[in-house]
Design an enzyme around this catalytic site. Sequence first.
Site, PDB file in Angstrom:
ATOM      1  NE  ARG A 190     -16.447  -7.227  35.775  1.00 55.48           N
ATOM      2  CZ  ARG A 190     -17.436  -8.033  36.197  1.00 55.48           C
ATOM      3  NH1 ARG A 190     -17.191  -9.300  36.486  1.00 55.48           N
ATOM      4  NH2 ARG A 190     -18.660  -7.571  36.338  1.00 55.48           N
ATOM      5  CG  HIS A 236     -20.836  -4.163  39.843  1.00 51.24           C
ATOM      6  ND1 HIS A 236     -20.642  -3.725  38.544  1.00 51.24           N
ATOM      7  CD2 HIS A 236     -21.222  -5.468  39.729  1.00 51.24           C
ATOM      8  CE1 HIS A 236     -20.889  -4.720  37.702  1.00 51.24           C
ATOM      9  NE2 HIS A 236     -21.254  -5.781  38.392  1.00 51.24           N
TER      10      HIS A 236
HETATM   11  N1   CP Z   1     -23.337  -9.336  37.992  1.00 51.79           N
HETATM   12  C1   CP Z   1     -22.199  -9.295  37.253  1.00 51.79           C
HETATM   13  O1   CP Z   1     -21.499  -8.294  37.165  1.00 51.79           O
HETATM   14  O2   CP Z   1     -21.931 -10.469  36.634  1.00 51.79           O
HETATM   15  P1   CP Z   1     -20.587 -10.841  35.826  1.00 51.79           P
HETATM   16  O3   CP Z   1     -19.481 -10.935  36.849  1.00 51.79           O
HETATM   17  O4   CP Z   1     -20.904 -12.157  35.187  1.00 51.79           O
HETATM   18  O5   CP Z   1     -20.304  -9.752  34.835  1.00 51.79           O
HETATM   19  N1  NVA Z   2     -18.957  -9.236  44.758  1.00 49.79           N
HETATM   20  C1  NVA Z   2     -18.773 -10.009  43.560  1.00 49.79           C
HETATM   21  C2  NVA Z   2     -19.648  -9.517  42.469  1.00 49.79           C
HETATM   22  C3  NVA Z   2     -19.516 -10.191  41.141  1.00 49.79           C
HETATM   23  C4  NVA Z   2     -20.406  -9.599  40.082  1.00 49.79           C
HETATM   24  C5  NVA Z   2     -17.311  -9.970  43.155  1.00 49.79           C
HETATM   25  O1  NVA Z   2     -16.689  -8.908  43.284  1.00 49.79           O
HETATM   26  O2  NVA Z   2     -16.763 -10.992  42.728  1.00 49.79           O
END
Ligand code: CP
Ligand code: NVA
Length: 305
Positions: A102, A129
């Site tokens: 990530r 994602h």
């Molecule tokens: N939806 C999602 O990816 O949540 P987190 O940022 O908590 O991992």
């Molecule tokens: N668009 C958001 C999603 C988090 C899961 C971000 O990138 O912070």
Amino acid sequence: MTQKHLLTIGDLSADALAALLDDARAAKADPAAVYGALAGRSVLLHFTKASTRTRVSVETAVARLGGHAIFTRGDELQLGRGEPLADTARVISRMCAAAFIRTYSHADVEGLARHSTIPIINALTDDHHPLQALADLMTITEHLGSLRGKTLAWVGDGNNVFHSLAEAAALAGMHVRIAAPEGYEANPAVMATAAATAAAHGGSVLAVRDPALAVAHADVVVTDVFVSMGEESQAEAKLAAFRGYQVDSALMAQAAPTAIFLHCLPAHRGEEVTSEVIDGPQSVVWDEAENRLHTTIAVLRYLLA
Ligand code: CP
Ligand code: NVA
């Protein structure tokens, strides 16, 4: 044989996507059946951004498969001090079964994947994602019975979560509509790919400005935070730009009466969605969050097969 990765939904064929969702349903129905696939093996999670759902679901998935998860923050690998991506990739490939990354730049996960002989899985970048999109499709199927021909309306930012959801929904033959304010539209290349994919599978992709147009008679309404991780300095400008893009009861009333509401979470009640909607009867966000676990188990089984 080339190494399989999951950097974007584009790494999956329509058949692979359908099989993966079936496997996730099976893993949910009988969690004990998947135990052992990772026995004696480790999986790296390297996260340079915060996470609740992704971290907890991946670590739990690895435990359910009988493996060991190694979690590192941005400053805990030598990568954070300048060790080349390629060298990091070679080292983790000698020890781990897979790695979830990530981070901000999508090019960084592509770079790691290029030099890895283990699956690299995108756990969120600024542009994609894919793990979230898989859980979303699983949740839609659970609640609406099928995906093909259903209309999904996205209200909000055309960035990472939308990109992957649009690509996945297109691959499943759904009709995707996005309403985003000027300056925050989806990436045109992603839109073009999603439109071509949707057309090949009986679906469509449409961008509009007006949330009501996107949501009209839709089966699924989805939004995400207005200010993503890494955009904190733009918060004021973004909150102003997204005025009028909140999913509230009046907007939900324009969707199909049976419509469900999705949000990847974390949510900001009072910004992109009202409490009435996210905590109301059409919201399926807790099933959606839980399904992150089952789809991640399926992803690991698919990539390690
Ligand atoms: N939806 C999602 O990816 O949540 P987190 O940022 O908590 O991992
Ligand atoms: N668009 C958001 C999603 C988090 C899961 C971000 O990138 O912070």
